[in-house]
Scaffold this motif. Structure first.
Motif, PDB file in Angstrom:
ATOM      1  N   ASP A  97      -1.586   8.098   0.066  1.00 13.61           N
ATOM      2  CA  ASP A  97      -1.171   7.816   1.436  1.00 13.61           C
ATOM      3  C   ASP A  97      -0.397   6.501   1.459  1.00 13.61           C
ATOM      4  OD1 ASP A  97      -1.400   6.585   4.148  1.00 13.61           O
ATOM      5  OD2 ASP A  97      -2.475   8.434   4.603  1.00 13.61           O
ATOM      6  N   LYS A  98       0.875   6.534   1.841  1.00 17.21           N
ATOM      7  CA  LYS A  98       1.712   5.332   1.819  1.00 17.21           C
ATOM      8  C   LYS A  98       1.163   4.239   2.740  1.00 17.21           C
ATOM      9  CE  LYS A  98       6.152   7.522   0.667  1.00 17.21           C
ATOM     10  NZ  LYS A  98       6.472   6.695  -0.511  1.00 17.21           N
ATOM     11  N   LYS A  99       0.711   4.617   3.924  1.00 17.47           N
ATOM     12  CA  LYS A  99       0.180   3.620   4.850  1.00 17.47           C
ATOM     13  C   LYS A  99      -1.087   2.980   4.288  1.00 17.47           C
ATOM     14  CE  LYS A  99       2.009   5.703   9.094  1.00 17.47           C
ATOM     15  NZ  LYS A  99       1.661   6.322  10.414  1.00 17.47           N
ATOM     16  N   GLN A 100      -1.895   3.786   3.630  1.00 18.45           N
ATOM     17  CA  GLN A 100      -3.126   3.260   3.039  1.00 18.45           C
ATOM     18  C   GLN A 100      -2.807   2.257   1.928  1.00 18.45           C
ATOM     19  OE1 GLN A 100      -5.715   5.689   0.377  1.00 18.45           O
ATOM     20  NE2 GLN A 100      -7.131   5.689   2.117  1.00 18.45           N
ATOM     21  N   LEU A 101      -1.820   2.570   1.098  1.00 15.99           N
ATOM     22  CA  LEU A 101      -1.424   1.663   0.026  1.00 15.99           C
ATOM     23  C   LEU A 101      -0.855   0.370   0.602  1.00 15.99           C
ATOM     24  CD1 LEU A 101      -0.900   0.929  -2.921  1.00 15.99           C
ATOM     25  CD2 LEU A 101       1.265   2.197  -2.771  1.00 15.99           C
ATOM     26  N   LYS A 102      -0.036   0.461   1.630  1.00 12.30           N
ATOM     27  CA  LYS A 102       0.558  -0.726   2.252  1.00 12.30           C
ATOM     28  C   LYS A 102      -0.538  -1.645   2.800  1.00 12.30           C
ATOM     29  CE  LYS A 102       4.071  -2.054   5.688  1.00 12.30           C
ATOM     30  NZ  LYS A 102       3.247  -2.928   6.540  1.00 12.30           N
ATOM     31  N   ALA A 103      -1.523  -1.066   3.494  1.00 14.26           N
ATOM     32  CA  ALA A 103      -2.618  -1.865   4.039  1.00 14.26           C
ATOM     33  C   ALA A 103      -3.448  -2.504   2.936  1.00 14.26           C
ATOM     34  CB  ALA A 103      -3.499  -0.991   4.925  1.00 14.26           C
ATOM     35  N   PHE A 104      -3.622  -1.777   1.845  1.00 14.50           N
ATOM     36  CA  PHE A 104      -4.387  -2.300   0.705  1.00 14.50           C
ATOM     37  C   PHE A 104      -3.687  -3.505   0.089  1.00 14.50           C
ATOM     38  CE2 PHE A 104      -5.195  -2.273  -3.908  1.00 14.50           C
ATOM     39  CZ  PHE A 104      -6.577  -2.356  -3.936  1.00 14.50           C
ATOM     40  N   LYS A 105      -2.381  -3.383  -0.172  1.00 11.36           N
ATOM     41  CA  LYS A 105      -1.636  -4.491  -0.764  1.00 11.36           C
ATOM     42  C   LYS A 105      -1.633  -5.714   0.145  1.00 11.36           C
ATOM     43  CE  LYS A 105       1.584  -1.982  -3.771  1.00 11.36           C
ATOM     44  NZ  LYS A 105       3.009  -1.675  -4.054  1.00 11.36           N
ATOM     45  N   GLU A 106      -1.486  -5.489   1.452  1.00 10.96           N
ATOM     46  CA  GLU A 106      -1.498  -6.608   2.392  1.00 10.96           C
ATOM     47  C   GLU A 106      -2.860  -7.280   2.428  1.00 10.96           C
ATOM     48  OE1 GLU A 106      -0.290  -4.790   6.016  1.00 10.96           O
ATOM     49  OE2 GLU A 106       1.863  -4.820   5.531  1.00 10.96           O
ATOM     50  N   SER A 107      -3.901  -6.525   2.189  1.00 11.96           N
ATOM     51  CA  SER A 107      -5.261  -7.061   2.229  1.00 11.96           C
ATOM     52  C   SER A 107      -5.579  -7.938   1.033  1.00 11.96           C
ATOM     53  CB  SER A 107      -6.262  -5.905   2.305  1.00 11.96           C
ATOM     54  OG  SER A 107      -7.587  -6.362   2.143  1.00 11.96           O
ATOM     55  N   ILE A 108      -5.137  -7.534  -0.163  1.00  9.39           N
ATOM     56  CA  ILE A 108      -5.563  -8.251  -1.371  1.00  9.39           C
ATOM     57  C   ILE A 108      -4.545  -9.256  -1.892  1.00  9.39           C
ATOM     58  CG2 ILE A 108      -7.018  -6.323  -2.084  1.00  9.39           C
ATOM     59  CD1 ILE A 108      -4.903  -5.639  -4.178  1.00  9.39           C
ATOM     60  N   GLY A 109      -3.291  -9.162  -1.480  1.00 11.66           N
ATOM     61  CA  GLY A 109      -2.294 -10.059  -2.046  1.00 11.66           C
ATOM     62  C   GLY A 109      -1.923  -9.642  -3.458  1.00 11.66           C
ATOM     63  N   LYS A 110      -1.229 -10.536  -4.169  1.00  9.16           N
ATOM     64  CA  LYS A 110      -0.649 -10.174  -5.460  1.00  9.16           C
ATOM     65  C   LYS A 110      -1.615 -10.312  -6.626  1.00  9.16           C
ATOM     66  CE  LYS A 110       3.143  -8.809  -7.569  1.00  9.16           C
ATOM     67  NZ  LYS A 110       3.778  -7.533  -7.258  1.00  9.16           N
ATOM     68  N   ASN A 111      -2.290 -11.434  -6.740  1.00 11.71           N
ATOM     69  CA  ASN A 111      -3.137 -11.696  -7.897  1.00 11.71           C
ATOM     70  C   ASN A 111      -4.602 -11.782  -7.473  1.00 11.71           C
ATOM     71  OD1 ASN A 111      -1.037 -11.963  -9.946  1.00 11.71           O
ATOM     72  ND2 ASN A 111      -0.442 -13.802  -8.811  1.00 11.71           N
ATOM     73  N   HIS A 112      -5.119 -10.660  -7.060  1.00 13.08           N
ATOM     74  CA  HIS A 112      -6.496 -10.589  -6.581  1.00 13.08           C
ATOM     75  C   HIS A 112      -7.187  -9.425  -7.282  1.00 13.08           C
ATOM     76  CE1 HIS A 112      -9.771 -11.207  -3.727  1.00 13.08           C
ATOM     77  NE2 HIS A 112      -9.820  -9.884  -3.582  1.00 13.08           N
ATOM     78  N   SER A 113      -8.347  -9.675  -7.845  1.00 15.90           N
ATOM     79  CA  SER A 113      -9.063  -8.619  -8.559  1.00 15.90           C
ATOM     80  C   SER A 113      -9.607  -7.579  -7.581  1.00 15.90           C
ATOM     81  CB  SER A 113     -10.208  -9.218  -9.378  1.00 15.90           C
ATOM     82  OG  SER A 113     -11.157  -9.834  -8.538  1.00 15.90           O
ATOM     83  N   PHE A 114      -9.800  -6.363  -8.066  1.00 17.60           N
ATOM     84  CA  PHE A 114     -10.369  -5.297  -7.245  1.00 17.60           C
ATOM     85  C   PHE A 114     -11.010  -4.270  -8.167  1.00 17.60           C
ATOM     86  CE2 PHE A 114      -5.832  -4.487  -7.858  1.00 17.60           C
ATOM     87  CZ  PHE A 114      -5.817  -3.211  -8.398  1.00 17.60           C
ATOM     88  N   ALA A 115     -11.785  -3.370  -7.580  1.00 18.56           N
ATOM     89  CA  ALA A 115     -12.532  -2.380  -8.345  1.00 18.56           C
ATOM     90  C   ALA A 115     -11.743  -1.092  -8.490  1.00 18.56           C
ATOM     91  CB  ALA A 115     -13.869  -2.103  -7.673  1.00 18.56           C
ATOM     92  N   PHE A 116     -11.914  -0.446  -9.638  1.00 17.12           N
ATOM     93  CA  PHE A 116     -11.387   0.891  -9.858  1.00 17.12           C
ATOM     94  C   PHE A 116     -12.574   1.819 -10.093  1.00 17.12           C
ATOM     95  CE2 PHE A 116     -10.265   4.242 -12.901  1.00 17.12           C
ATOM     96  CZ  PHE A 116      -9.326   4.932 -12.146  1.00 17.12           C
ATOM     97  N   LEU A 117     -12.645   2.905  -9.314  1.00 18.17           N
ATOM     98  CA  LEU A 117     -13.772   3.818  -9.406  1.00 18.17           C
ATOM     99  C   LEU A 117     -13.311   5.275  -9.364  1.00 18.17           C
ATOM    100  CD1 LEU A 117     -14.775   1.468  -6.946  1.00 18.17           C
ATOM    101  CD2 LEU A 117     -16.877   2.295  -7.999  1.00 18.17           C
TER     102      LEU A 117
END
Length: 269
Positions: free
Chosen positions: A220-240
């Motif tokens: 989902d493009k909107k979901q990806l856009k919101a995700f990137k805006e939330s975490i910024g460029k160099n921020h760790s996150f989980a992959f599950l």
């Protein structure tokens, strides 16, 4: 050295075929006299030289023979077993399309209601649908490519990380996820995202030297856009891994180990 004399030191004496990780994958265990001998065979031969694992049945005796043929040599190792399709049902699991792996093990001096017990080397090696050796990276790519889509979720609670969830319609890719967990690093592994209608996700680690790409995933493009805006460029996150859950707004998270280990990457690029 890949020659007849060298290989003759590593003949195994039995074979076990089991399903692992809640029936996610088939594991072929070559039984040796000692773990040390088997470990050395895996390290010096199966981890280095391309090979194929061949199971053949004698038309008269109905017994199976198993051969490891090394593809860059005229030599291999053959084991003639007493196994028949009737005496050992797990043999039917080979070559039926399930993810397959190979390792070494030894028999233990324990017999219980489950039969004779064994232990095996947890450093398992993937093989493809034709029972030929492939790299660990290829094995992960093949398993992850069966996902239906990928979802991107910002954090909604203080105790919950931002998440990228690879979604499946049934429990699968558990073994591949655990293998990725063994090599991924929160400090050096990044997730590369390439949007081209569908999305390609790549796990890239220059330090550990691996590059794993899962192409053409739905998202989902909107979901990806919101995700990137939330975490910024160099921020760790989980992959599950997740299981499709049409009745809810988010997939069910798949537990791949008893203590629910999570892969955390360093960021996205």
């Amino acid at each position: 050295m890949l020659d007849k004399a060298g290989l003759s030191k590593f003949k195994w004496k039995d074979i076990v075929v089991v399903k692992i990780n809640n029936d996610d994958a088939v594991l072929i265990i070559l039984i040796f006299e000692t773990m040390e001998t088997g470990n050395k065979f895996i390290e010096e031969y199966l981890s280095v030289h391309p090979y194929e694992f061949v199971a053949t049945i004698n038309d008269e005796t109905r017994r199976y023979s198993f051969t490891l043929n090394f593809l860059n040599s005229e030599f291999g190792i053959r084991y003639d077993s007493t196994i028949t399709p009737e005496s050992y049902a797990p043999i039917s699991w080979l070559g039926n399309g399930d993810p397959a792996f190979i390792s070494n093990g030894v028999w233990q001096n324990i017999i219980n209601e489950k039969g004779r017990q064994y232990i095996y080397n947890p450093d398992i090696l993937p093989i493809d649908d034709q029972m030929k050796s492939i790299s660990l990276e290829e094995g992960i790519e093949k398993a992850f490519s069966k996902a239906t889509r990928v979802e991107f979720w910002p954090s909604t609670r203080e105790d919950e990380p931002e998440m990228v969830i690879l979604v499946f319609n049934k429990r699968q890719a558990i073994t591949a996820y655990n293998n990725l967990n063994d090599i991924a690093s929160i400090k050096t592994t990044f997730l590369k995202l390439i949007d081209a209608g569908t999305i390609n996700i790549s796990f890239i680690d220059a330090v550990e030297d691996f590059h794993i790409t899962v192409p053409e995933l739905q998202y989902d493009k909107k979901q990806l856009k919101a995700f990137k805006e939330s975490i910024g460029k160099n921020h760790s996150f989980a992959f599950l891994l997740g299981l499709d859950n049409p009745g809810a707004d988010r997939p069910i998270l798949l537990q791949t180990t008893h203590d629910f280990k999570i892969i955390t990457v360093a960021g996205h690029i």
